[in-house]
Design an enzyme around this catalytic site. Structure first.
Site, PDB file in Angstrom:
ATOM      1  N   ALA A  67      -0.288   1.886  -5.360  1.00 43.09           N
ATOM      2  CA  ALA A  67       0.492   2.435  -6.160  1.00 43.09           C
ATOM      3  C   ALA A  67       0.567   3.775  -7.008  1.00 43.09           C
ATOM      4  CB  ALA A  67       1.335   1.303  -6.783  1.00 43.09           C
TER       5      ALA A  67
ATOM      6  N   GLU B 251      -0.845  10.691   2.677  1.00 45.96           N
ATOM      7  CA  GLU B 251      -2.062   9.829   2.489  1.00 45.96           C
ATOM      8  C   GLU B 251      -2.665  11.374   1.758  1.00 45.96           C
ATOM      9  OE1 GLU B 251      -4.013   7.197   4.037  1.00 45.96           O
ATOM     10  OE2 GLU B 251      -2.729   5.720   3.922  1.00 45.96           O
TER      11      GLU B 251
END
Ligand code: COS
Length: 386
Positions: free
Chosen positions: A124, A368
């Protein structure tokens, strides 16, 4: 130079290939329609050890190395992307903070449960005001007596809604931020003040969920700072090191999906008859097939080399990992576009898997770390090298 894949990894790839063919591919459309992976399939993933590919053997993982992990992802990504995502966070961003920087007690306590798939982990970092600019997170952590108190809201958290453990990044020093002011915390499901918010609605990746995570005076024991007291303020580096590896496995997923799209396109082009002959006999279709195969070949070679390099050098493959993610995900998106083109109108229909791959692959150029962030990382490394 030795380009051969070690025997043990080849055997593992064979097992995963069989699993994909026999168990996953037959239900890939059902999973897409229902937006849910059946529990018996998840159980088989556990039995195959897929949740622990990247977790050290001493903590119950398979520890197959970066190359081994990439080879598995390549196979798994030849079917619905959600299957790879299901095991992805336990092997990647959800566990690697602990593997790389965790204390011996944290490793002992969490890694066996993540390796077996008994627990699911998530990462997170991202917030509404902190996507590419990860250092701009607004979530805060304040030390109060024998615990930390976290406040803030994360979003786009893959597997957040099914996770038992989240690595949550929070600001512990507003002045220092990325340079000594961000700390990583291990937050267990059920911690006071910790909850799951909205499940987000996405373009694709059905069967894999992302959501908000909310910390409202969330209390975390002091020992849950990743790496312990000495690592207070060092969480940004933990996040960056974790993302480096994720960028390689993302490249592997892109190569696997691109390979599947080439196979589907070859099959379709040889069956589909127009103007009295299979469309594979037309040079314009052949050109696309040749371009797809050439780009996949290039992507796979750089992926295997960078994965091998990481296995030799440890974590220091910052530039190569960013290059692999940038090239392979871009390549797979180009391949997906050509696959749709070869399939023509059928490629746009939900009855054919190319439509699903086309949507799902779009995300690989964003999550990502976007293309733009990969270029920034590569350029910085080049300039550092001088
Ligand atoms: N490995 C180890 N340390 C790293 C690192 C890496 N790959 N990248 C940066 N660091 C370190 C730097 O060396 C610096 O340390 P010092 O304080 O000792 O100098 C510190 O971390 C801060 O780095 P930097 O100054 O480069 O931070 P920036 O705010 O400029 O941001 C980028 C760097 C853009 C690379 C970072 O914000 C990023 O990767 N953003 C994308 C985030 C992302 O991928 N999000 C996807 C969602 S999460 S799944």
């Amino acid at each position: 130079m030795d380009f051969s894949i070690p025997e043990d990894l080849r055997a593992m790839v064979e097992t995963v290939r069989r699993f994909v063919k026999q168990d996953l591919e037959p239900i890939s459309q059902q999973v897409e329609d229902e937006d849910h992976i059946p529990e018996d399939v998840v159980q088989t993933m556990r039995e195959l050890g897929l949740f622990g590919l990247a977790i050290p053997a001493e903590f119950g993982g398979l520890e197959v190395g970066t190359l081994g992990e990439c080879l598995v992802y390549e196979e798994l990504s030849k079917t619905n992307a959600c299957f790879r995502t299901r095991i992805g966070t336990n092997n990647g961003i959800g566990s690697q903070g602990i593997v790389i920087d965790g204390t011996p007690e944290q490793k002992e306590s969490y890694l066996p449960k993540l390796a077996s798939g008994e627990w699911i982990a998530c990462f997170a970092l991202t917030e509404p005001e902190a996507g590419s600019d990860a250092a701009n997170i607004q979530t805060t952590a304040v030390r109060q007596g024998d615990h930390w108190v976290l406040n803030g809201r994360k979003h786009f958290i893959t597997n957040g809604n099914i996770s038992d453990l989240a690595t949550v990044f929070a600001v512990t020093d507003k002045q220092k931020r990325a340079k000594g002011g961000i700390t990583a915390f291990l937050v267990e499901k059920g911690s006071p003040g910790f909850s799951v918010g909205t499940i987000e609605r996405k373009m694709g990746m059905r069967g894999s969920h992302t959501c908000e995570l909310i910390m409202d005076d969330c209390q975390i024991p002091l020992e849950n700072v990743v790496g312990g007291e000495a690592m207070v303020g060092q969480g940004f580096k933990t996040a960056m090191k974790t993302l480096d590896k994720g960028r390689l496995t993302m490249g592997a997923s892109a190569v696997g999906s691109a390979q599947k799209l080439l196979e589907l396109s070859l099959e379709y082009a040889q069956q589909r008859v127009q103007f009295g002959k299979p469309i594979a006999e037309f040079q314009s279709i052949q050109n696309m097939l040749a371009d797809m195969a050439t780009q996949i070949y290039a992507g796979r070679q750089m992926l295997y080399h960078a994965a091998w390099l990481r296995d030799q050098k440890g974590t220091a493959v910052v530039k190569e990992a960013a290059m692999v993610k940038l090239f392979c995900t871009g390549m797979a998106n180009r391949v997906a576009d050509m696959a749709v083109q070869i399939h023509g109108g059928m490629g746009y229909m939900k009855d054919f898997p190319v439509e699903r791959f086309y949507r799902d692959l779009r995300l690989t150029r964003i999550y990502e770390g976007t293309d733009e962030i990969q270029r920034l990382v590569i350029a910085r490394e080049l300039l550092k090298e001088g």
